[in-house]
Design a protein around this motif. Structure first.
Motif, mmCIF file in Angstrom:
data_model
loop_
_atom_site.group_PDB
_atom_site.id
_atom_site.type_symbol
_atom_site.label_atom_id
_atom_site.label_comp_id
_atom_site.label_asym_id
_atom_site.label_seq_id
_atom_site.Cartn_x
_atom_site.Cartn_y
_atom_site.Cartn_z
ATOM 1 N N THR A 87 0.842 -1.195 0.000
ATOM 2 C CA THR A 87 0.000 0.000 0.000
ATOM 3 C C THR A 87 0.876 1.243 0.000
ATOM 4 N N SER A 88 0.662 2.100 -0.992
ATOM 5 C CA SER A 88 1.496 3.277 -1.123
ATOM 6 C C SER A 88 0.993 4.117 -2.297
ATOM 7 N N VAL A 89 1.586 5.274 -2.450
ATOM 8 C CA VAL A 89 1.365 6.066 -3.654
ATOM 9 C C VAL A 89 2.500 5.734 -4.618
ATOM 10 N N TYR A 90 2.135 5.321 -5.802
ATOM 11 C CA TYR A 90 3.115 4.908 -6.802
ATOM 12 C C TYR A 90 3.294 6.022 -7.830
ATOM 13 N N TYR A 91 4.548 6.317 -8.130
ATOM 14 C CA TYR A 91 4.887 7.389 -9.061
ATOM 15 C C TYR A 91 5.617 6.825 -10.281
ATOM 16 N N CYS A 92 5.148 7.224 -11.428
ATOM 17 C CA CYS A 92 5.840 6.883 -12.659
ATOM 18 C C CYS A 92 7.055 7.799 -12.823
ATOM 19 N N TYR A 93 8.105 7.255 -13.369
ATOM 20 C CA TYR A 93 9.358 8.006 -13.528
ATOM 21 C C TYR A 93 9.915 7.757 -14.928
#
Length: 111
Positions: A87-93
């Motif tokens: 569980t987390s906020v996922y960021y595209c890079y």
């Protein structure tokens, strides 16, 4: 470069989700995913070079698979056997003459 991520949501532990991220331009460098919990540093989940060399965080090895479609400027993250700790906020890079980040997408794994 703009990055548009999608695919987050709520899933039960043991389930699967697939994240997608489309870049507005051709990306010659790495594309990948990081995640960040409140009060913690953003951490690498997985990243993939244009040539197909992948790196994974130890916590997700064997469960997550990163892939990339260079013609579509898109990176994917297939997340299987999800755990509550995912569980987390996922960021595209993406790296293209500098670091570029998408807006985060929330993944919530319930027990």
């Amino acid at each position: 470069v703009q990055l548009q991520a999608s695919g987050g949501g709520l899933v039960q532990a043991g389930g699967s989700l697939r994240l997608s991220c489309i870049a507005s331009k051709t990306i010659l460098g790495h594309m990948g995913w990081y995640r960040q919990d409140p009060g913690k540093q953003r951490e690498l989940v997985a990243r993939l070079s244009r040539g197909g060399v992948a790196e994974y965080a130890d916590a997700v090895k064997g469960r997550f698979t990163i892939s990339r479609d260079n013609l579509k400027n898109t990176v994917y993250l297939q997340m299987n056997t999800l755990q509550v700790d995912d569980t987390s906020v996922y960021y595209c890079y993406a790296w293209q003459l500098g670091d570029h980040w998408g807006k985060g997408t929330l993944v919530t794994v319930s027990s």
